[in-house]
Design a protein around this motif. Structure first.
Motif, mmCIF file in Angstrom:
data_model
loop_
_atom_site.group_PDB
_atom_site.id
_atom_site.type_symbol
_atom_site.label_atom_id
_atom_site.label_comp_id
_atom_site.label_asym_id
_atom_site.label_seq_id
_atom_site.Cartn_x
_atom_site.Cartn_y
_atom_site.Cartn_z
ATOM 1 N N ASN A 15 0.830 -1.195 0.000
ATOM 2 C CA ASN A 15 0.000 0.000 0.000
ATOM 3 C C ASN A 15 0.874 1.258 0.000
ATOM 4 N N ARG A 16 1.938 1.255 0.797
ATOM 5 C CA ARG A 16 2.853 2.409 0.813
ATOM 6 C C ARG A 16 3.488 2.616 -0.556
ATOM 7 N N ARG A 17 3.874 1.534 -1.203
ATOM 8 C CA ARG A 17 4.471 1.641 -2.540
ATOM 9 C C ARG A 17 3.454 2.193 -3.543
ATOM 10 N N LEU A 18 2.220 1.725 -3.449
ATOM 11 C CA LEU A 18 1.181 2.224 -4.357
ATOM 12 C C LEU A 18 0.907 3.708 -4.114
ATOM 13 N N SER A 21 3.717 5.654 -5.600
ATOM 14 C CA SER A 21 3.570 5.647 -7.045
ATOM 15 C C SER A 21 2.494 6.632 -7.483
ATOM 16 N N ALA A 22 1.370 6.631 -6.792
ATOM 17 C CA ALA A 22 0.275 7.553 -7.120
ATOM 18 C C ALA A 22 0.735 8.997 -6.984
ATOM 19 N N ARG A 23 1.463 9.288 -5.900
ATOM 20 C CA ARG A 23 1.957 10.652 -5.689
ATOM 21 C C ARG A 23 2.920 11.065 -6.800
ATOM 22 N N GLN A 24 3.787 10.142 -7.200
ATOM 23 C CA GLN A 24 4.731 10.450 -8.279
ATOM 24 C C GLN A 24 3.998 10.713 -9.588
ATOM 25 N N HIS A 25 3.033 9.862 -9.909
ATOM 26 C CA HIS A 25 2.249 10.073 -11.133
ATOM 27 C C HIS A 25 1.559 11.429 -11.086
ATOM 28 N N LEU A 26 0.989 11.756 -9.949
ATOM 29 C CA LEU A 26 0.282 13.019 -9.800
ATOM 30 C C LEU A 26 1.249 14.187 -9.984
ATOM 31 N N GLY A 27 2.411 14.095 -9.366
ATOM 32 C CA GLY A 27 3.408 15.156 -9.481
ATOM 33 C C GLY A 27 3.922 15.343 -10.893
ATOM 34 N N GLN A 28 3.876 14.281 -11.676
ATOM 35 C CA GLN A 28 4.342 14.342 -13.059
ATOM 36 C C GLN A 28 3.187 14.524 -14.044
ATOM 37 N N GLN A 29 2.025 14.857 -13.506
ATOM 38 C CA GLN A 29 0.829 15.125 -14.317
ATOM 39 C C GLN A 29 0.380 13.920 -15.138
ATOM 40 N N ARG A 30 0.690 12.728 -14.693
ATOM 41 C CA ARG A 30 0.170 11.508 -15.328
ATOM 42 C C ARG A 30 -1.094 11.124 -14.548
ATOM 43 N N LEU A 31 -2.157 11.822 -14.870
ATOM 44 C CA LEU A 31 -3.372 11.769 -14.054
ATOM 45 C C LEU A 31 -4.105 10.435 -14.146
ATOM 46 N N GLN A 32 -4.171 9.853 -15.325
ATOM 47 C CA GLN A 32 -4.835 8.541 -15.457
ATOM 48 C C GLN A 32 -4.111 7.492 -14.621
ATOM 49 N N GLU A 33 -2.773 7.510 -14.681
ATOM 50 C CA GLU A 33 -1.983 6.550 -13.913
ATOM 51 C C GLU A 33 -2.142 6.787 -12.420
ATOM 52 N N ALA A 34 -2.194 8.059 -12.019
ATOM 53 C CA ALA A 34 -2.398 8.388 -10.607
ATOM 54 C C ALA A 34 -3.749 7.861 -10.133
ATOM 55 N N ALA A 35 -4.780 8.063 -10.937
ATOM 56 C CA ALA A 35 -6.117 7.590 -10.559
ATOM 57 C C ALA A 35 -6.133 6.072 -10.403
ATOM 58 N N ALA A 37 -3.599 4.155 -9.635
ATOM 59 C CA ALA A 37 -2.833 3.799 -8.442
ATOM 60 C C ALA A 37 -3.637 4.082 -7.172
ATOM 61 N N TYR A 38 -4.330 5.213 -7.111
ATOM 62 C CA TYR A 38 -5.160 5.505 -5.941
ATOM 63 C C TYR A 38 -6.298 4.489 -5.811
ATOM 64 N N ALA A 39 -6.873 4.069 -6.912
ATOM 65 C CA ALA A 39 -7.920 3.042 -6.862
ATOM 66 C C ALA A 39 -7.347 1.729 -6.340
ATOM 67 N N ALA A 40 -6.118 1.401 -6.737
ATOM 68 C CA ALA A 40 -5.472 0.179 -6.237
ATOM 69 C C ALA A 40 -5.208 0.281 -4.738
ATOM 70 N N VAL A 41 -4.856 1.473 -4.265
ATOM 71 C CA VAL A 41 -4.672 1.684 -2.823
ATOM 72 C C VAL A 41 -5.966 1.359 -2.100
ATOM 73 N N LEU A 42 -7.081 1.835 -2.625
ATOM 74 C CA LEU A 42 -8.378 1.601 -1.974
ATOM 75 C C LEU A 42 -8.758 0.132 -1.989
ATOM 76 N N ASP A 43 -8.291 -0.623 -2.974
ATOM 77 C CA ASP A 43 -8.538 -2.065 -2.967
ATOM 78 C C ASP A 43 -7.883 -2.718 -1.764
ATOM 79 N N LEU A 44 -6.707 -2.209 -1.371
ATOM 80 C CA LEU A 44 -5.976 -2.761 -0.227
ATOM 81 C C LEU A 44 -6.396 -2.135 1.093
ATOM 82 N N ASP A 45 -6.717 -0.854 1.056
ATOM 83 C CA ASP A 45 -7.073 -0.126 2.276
ATOM 84 C C ASP A 45 -8.301 0.730 2.014
ATOM 85 N N PRO A 46 -9.483 0.189 2.275
ATOM 86 C CA PRO A 46 -10.715 0.929 1.974
ATOM 87 C C PRO A 46 -10.982 2.101 2.920
ATOM 88 N N ASN A 47 -10.026 2.412 3.784
ATOM 89 C CA ASN A 47 -10.173 3.553 4.693
ATOM 90 C C ASN A 47 -9.069 4.587 4.499
#
Length: 82
Positions: A15-18, A21-35, A37-47
């Motif tokens: 989850n920390r790695r995801l 990764s999401a933060r890096q994608h967001l910082g690099q304006q790769r918005l689809q990839e960030a979204a 990655a954040y969805a994958a985070v929620l699969d592991l941690d729904p809170n």
């Protein structure tokens, strides 16, 4: 040493790695990839407040307003004073 440290949850490391990764994608304006990655985070941690909030903002950016609202409301529900 606390028992929780002896038996670390392997999903928490993933989850920390995801999240990173999401933060890096967001910082690099790769918005689809960030979204994704954040969805994958929620699969592991729904809170995960960060994932709900950021995914809500991204969905708003993608003009998916109704879906965005649900994610943002969930973020507020999980952390009303944040």
């Amino acid at each position: 040493m606390p028992n929780s440290l002896l038996h670390s949850n392997p999903q928490s490391g993933q989850n920390r790695r995801l999240l990173e990764s999401a933060r890096q994608h967001l910082g690099q304006q790769r918005l689809q990839e960030a979204a994704k990655a954040y969805a994958a985070v929620l699969d592991l941690d729904p809170n995960c407040v960060e994932a709900f909030g950021q995914l809500g903002h991204l969905l708003f950016h993608f003009k998916l307003y109704a879906e965005s609202l649900g994610y943002l409301q969930k973020a507020v529900q999980l952390a009303p004073t944040a």
